[in-house]
Motif scaffolding. Sequence first.
Motif, PDB file in Angstrom:
ATOM      1  N   MET A   1       0.826  -1.173   0.000  1.00 38.42           N
ATOM      2  CA  MET A   1       0.000   0.000   0.000  1.00 38.42           C
ATOM      3  C   MET A   1       0.882   1.252   0.000  1.00 38.42           C
ATOM      4  O   MET A   1       0.533   2.240  -0.632  1.00 38.42           O
ATOM      5  CB  MET A   1      -0.923  -0.019   1.210  1.00 38.42           C
ATOM      6  N   GLN A   2       1.984   1.223   0.728  1.00 39.78           N
ATOM      7  CA  GLN A   2       2.858   2.402   0.771  1.00 39.78           C
ATOM      8  C   GLN A   2       3.367   2.774  -0.610  1.00 39.78           C
ATOM      9  O   GLN A   2       3.449   3.956  -0.938  1.00 39.78           O
ATOM     10  CB  GLN A   2       4.034   2.145   1.711  1.00 39.78           C
ATOM     11  N   ASN A   3       3.719   1.791  -1.424  1.00 45.46           N
ATOM     12  CA  ASN A   3       4.215   2.077  -2.782  1.00 45.46           C
ATOM     13  C   ASN A   3       3.160   2.785  -3.618  1.00 45.46           C
ATOM     14  O   ASN A   3       3.462   3.722  -4.357  1.00 45.46           O
ATOM     15  CB  ASN A   3       4.663   0.794  -3.471  1.00 45.46           C
ATOM     16  N   ILE A   4       1.937   2.345  -3.511  1.00 45.96           N
ATOM     17  CA  ILE A   4       0.848   2.972  -4.272  1.00 45.96           C
ATOM     18  C   ILE A   4       0.619   4.395  -3.779  1.00 45.96           C
ATOM     19  O   ILE A   4       0.485   5.332  -4.568  1.00 45.96           O
ATOM     20  CB  ILE A   4      -0.436   2.135  -4.167  1.00 45.96           C
ATOM     21  N   LEU A   5       0.604   4.583  -2.477  1.00 44.86           N
ATOM     22  CA  LEU A   5       0.350   5.909  -1.911  1.00 44.86           C
ATOM     23  C   LEU A   5       1.460   6.902  -2.231  1.00 44.86           C
ATOM     24  O   LEU A   5       1.212   8.093  -2.364  1.00 44.86           O
ATOM     25  CB  LEU A   5       0.143   5.802  -0.402  1.00 44.86           C
ATOM     26  N   GLN A   6       2.685   6.426  -2.376  1.00 39.13           N
ATOM     27  CA  GLN A   6       3.804   7.320  -2.707  1.00 39.13           C
ATOM     28  C   GLN A   6       3.595   8.009  -4.050  1.00 39.13           C
ATOM     29  O   GLN A   6       4.069   9.118  -4.260  1.00 39.13           O
ATOM     30  CB  GLN A   6       5.118   6.545  -2.709  1.00 39.13           C
ATOM     31  N   ARG A   7       2.862   7.383  -4.934  1.00 40.07           N
ATOM     32  CA  ARG A   7       2.587   7.998  -6.245  1.00 40.07           C
ATOM     33  C   ARG A   7       1.774   9.280  -6.114  1.00 40.07           C
ATOM     34  O   ARG A   7       1.799  10.128  -6.990  1.00 40.07           O
ATOM     35  CB  ARG A   7       1.829   7.013  -7.131  1.00 40.07           C
ATOM     36  N   PHE A   8       1.037   9.414  -5.021  1.00 36.31           N
ATOM     37  CA  PHE A   8       0.160  10.567  -4.840  1.00 36.31           C
ATOM     38  C   PHE A   8       0.767  11.651  -3.948  1.00 36.31           C
ATOM     39  O   PHE A   8       0.157  12.681  -3.725  1.00 36.31           O
ATOM     40  CB  PHE A   8      -1.175  10.113  -4.235  1.00 36.31           C
ATOM     41  N   GLU A   9       1.968  11.432  -3.431  1.00 42.14           N
ATOM     42  CA  GLU A   9       2.560  12.372  -2.482  1.00 42.14           C
ATOM     43  C   GLU A   9       2.706  13.782  -3.032  1.00 42.14           C
ATOM     44  O   GLU A   9       2.520  14.753  -2.314  1.00 42.14           O
ATOM     45  CB  GLU A   9       3.911  11.860  -1.995  1.00 42.14           C
ATOM     46  N   GLU A  10       3.060  13.929  -4.265  1.00 41.71           N
ATOM     47  CA  GLU A  10       3.265  15.243  -4.856  1.00 41.71           C
ATOM     48  C   GLU A  10       2.002  15.783  -5.526  1.00 41.71           C
ATOM     49  O   GLU A  10       2.027  16.831  -6.144  1.00 41.71           O
ATOM     50  CB  GLU A  10       4.405  15.185  -5.884  1.00 41.71           C
ATOM     51  N   SER A  11       0.917  15.073  -5.389  1.00 40.91           N
ATOM     52  CA  SER A  11      -0.323  15.441  -6.058  1.00 40.91           C
ATOM     53  C   SER A  11      -1.258  16.168  -5.095  1.00 40.91           C
ATOM     54  O   SER A  11      -1.196  15.995  -3.891  1.00 40.91           O
ATOM     55  CB  SER A  11      -1.000  14.164  -6.577  1.00 40.91           C
ATOM     56  N   ASP A  12      -2.137  16.981  -5.664  1.00 41.49           N
ATOM     57  CA  ASP A  12      -3.188  17.617  -4.877  1.00 41.49           C
ATOM     58  C   ASP A  12      -4.465  16.783  -4.912  1.00 41.49           C
ATOM     59  O   ASP A  12      -5.508  17.236  -4.455  1.00 41.49           O
ATOM     60  CB  ASP A  12      -3.490  19.013  -5.423  1.00 41.49           C
ATOM     61  N   ALA A  13      -4.368  15.580  -5.444  1.00 41.45           N
ATOM     62  CA  ALA A  13      -5.541  14.721  -5.592  1.00 41.45           C
ATOM     63  C   ALA A  13      -6.021  14.212  -4.239  1.00 41.45           C
ATOM     64  O   ALA A  13      -5.242  14.017  -3.309  1.00 41.45           O
ATOM     65  CB  ALA A  13      -5.209  13.529  -6.486  1.00 41.45           C
ATOM     66  N   TYR A  14      -7.321  14.031  -4.136  1.00 44.07           N
ATOM     67  CA  TYR A  14      -7.910  13.396  -2.968  1.00 44.07           C
ATOM     68  C   TYR A  14      -8.156  11.944  -3.322  1.00 44.07           C
ATOM     69  O   TYR A  14      -8.688  11.643  -4.386  1.00 44.07           O
ATOM     70  CB  TYR A  14      -9.237  14.061  -2.593  1.00 44.07           C
ATOM     71  N   ILE A  15      -7.757  11.065  -2.437  1.00 43.00           N
ATOM     72  CA  ILE A  15      -7.994   9.652  -2.692  1.00 43.00           C
ATOM     73  C   ILE A  15      -8.755   9.061  -1.514  1.00 43.00           C
ATOM     74  O   ILE A  15      -8.643   9.536  -0.381  1.00 43.00           O
ATOM     75  CB  ILE A  15      -6.693   8.861  -2.933  1.00 43.00           C
ATOM     76  N   GLY A  16      -9.545   8.071  -1.798  1.00 43.03           N
ATOM     77  CA  GLY A  16     -10.281   7.355  -0.758  1.00 43.03           C
ATOM     78  C   GLY A  16      -9.861   5.896  -0.774  1.00 43.03           C
ATOM     79  O   GLY A  16      -9.702   5.302  -1.839  1.00 43.03           O
ATOM     80  N   ILE A  17      -9.660   5.358   0.398  1.00 40.77           N
ATOM     81  CA  ILE A  17      -9.283   3.957   0.525  1.00 40.77           C
ATOM     82  C   ILE A  17     -10.267   3.323   1.493  1.00 40.77           C
ATOM     83  O   ILE A  17     -10.499   3.843   2.585  1.00 40.77           O
ATOM     84  CB  ILE A  17      -7.849   3.808   1.078  1.00 40.77           C
ATOM     85  N   GLY A  18     -10.834   2.236   1.091  1.00 45.63           N
ATOM     86  CA  GLY A  18     -11.764   1.540   1.967  1.00 45.63           C
ATOM     87  C   GLY A  18     -11.398   0.075   2.068  1.00 45.63           C
ATOM     88  O   GLY A  18     -10.731  -0.469   1.194  1.00 45.63           O
ATOM     89  N   GLY A  19     -11.792  -0.518   3.142  1.00 42.45           N
ATOM     90  CA  GLY A  19     -11.549  -1.944   3.294  1.00 42.45           C
ATOM     91  C   GLY A  19     -11.385  -2.340   4.741  1.00 42.45           C
ATOM     92  O   GLY A  19     -11.424  -1.512   5.642  1.00 42.45           O
ATOM     93  N   ASP A  20     -11.206  -3.600   4.942  1.00 41.70           N
ATOM     94  CA  ASP A  20     -10.982  -4.141   6.268  1.00 41.70           C
ATOM     95  C   ASP A  20      -9.488  -4.393   6.393  1.00 41.70           C
ATOM     96  O   ASP A  20      -8.952  -5.333   5.835  1.00 41.70           O
ATOM     97  CB  ASP A  20     -11.771  -5.438   6.435  1.00 41.70           C
ATOM     98  N   PHE A  21      -8.803  -3.538   7.116  1.00 41.36           N
ATOM     99  CA  PHE A  21      -7.352  -3.617   7.217  1.00 41.36           C
ATOM    100  C   PHE A  21      -6.883  -4.559   8.325  1.00 41.36           C
ATOM    101  O   PHE A  21      -5.702  -4.777   8.499  1.00 41.36           O
ATOM    102  CB  PHE A  21      -6.767  -2.220   7.426  1.00 41.36           C
ATOM    103  N   ASN A  22      -7.831  -5.083   9.098  1.00 40.64           N
ATOM    104  CA  ASN A  22      -7.505  -5.996  10.198  1.00 40.64           C
ATOM    105  C   ASN A  22      -6.482  -5.412  11.160  1.00 40.64           C
ATOM    106  O   ASN A  22      -5.652  -6.119  11.715  1.00 40.64           O
ATOM    107  CB  ASN A  22      -7.021  -7.345   9.667  1.00 40.64           C
TER     108      ASN A  22
END
Length: 79
Positions: A1-22
């Motif tokens: 998940m960290q690798n995917i989220l790093q793609r958005f670090e320099e972006s002004d985009a809003y992202i939503g993540i849902g799920g059961d993370f346990n």
Amino acid sequence: MQNILQRFEESDAYIGIGGDFNCVLQKQDNISGKEHAAAEVSTFKNTVDTSRLLDTWRLHHPGDKDFSWRHKSQNIIRR
């Protein structure tokens, strides 16, 4: 998940993540009675913090203990 989220670090985009993370961020969200491994909680919290993610349900319900999923035969509930 960290690798995917790093793609958005320099972006002004809003992202939503849902799920059961346990895994839980706060003890009040853990109603199973089972403690999560400290390393798991630390990694999860670090990912949430460094990625500037928010638990929007908790923001709107700071003191509530309410869950959206219940396993009837095992008396398990989840938000």
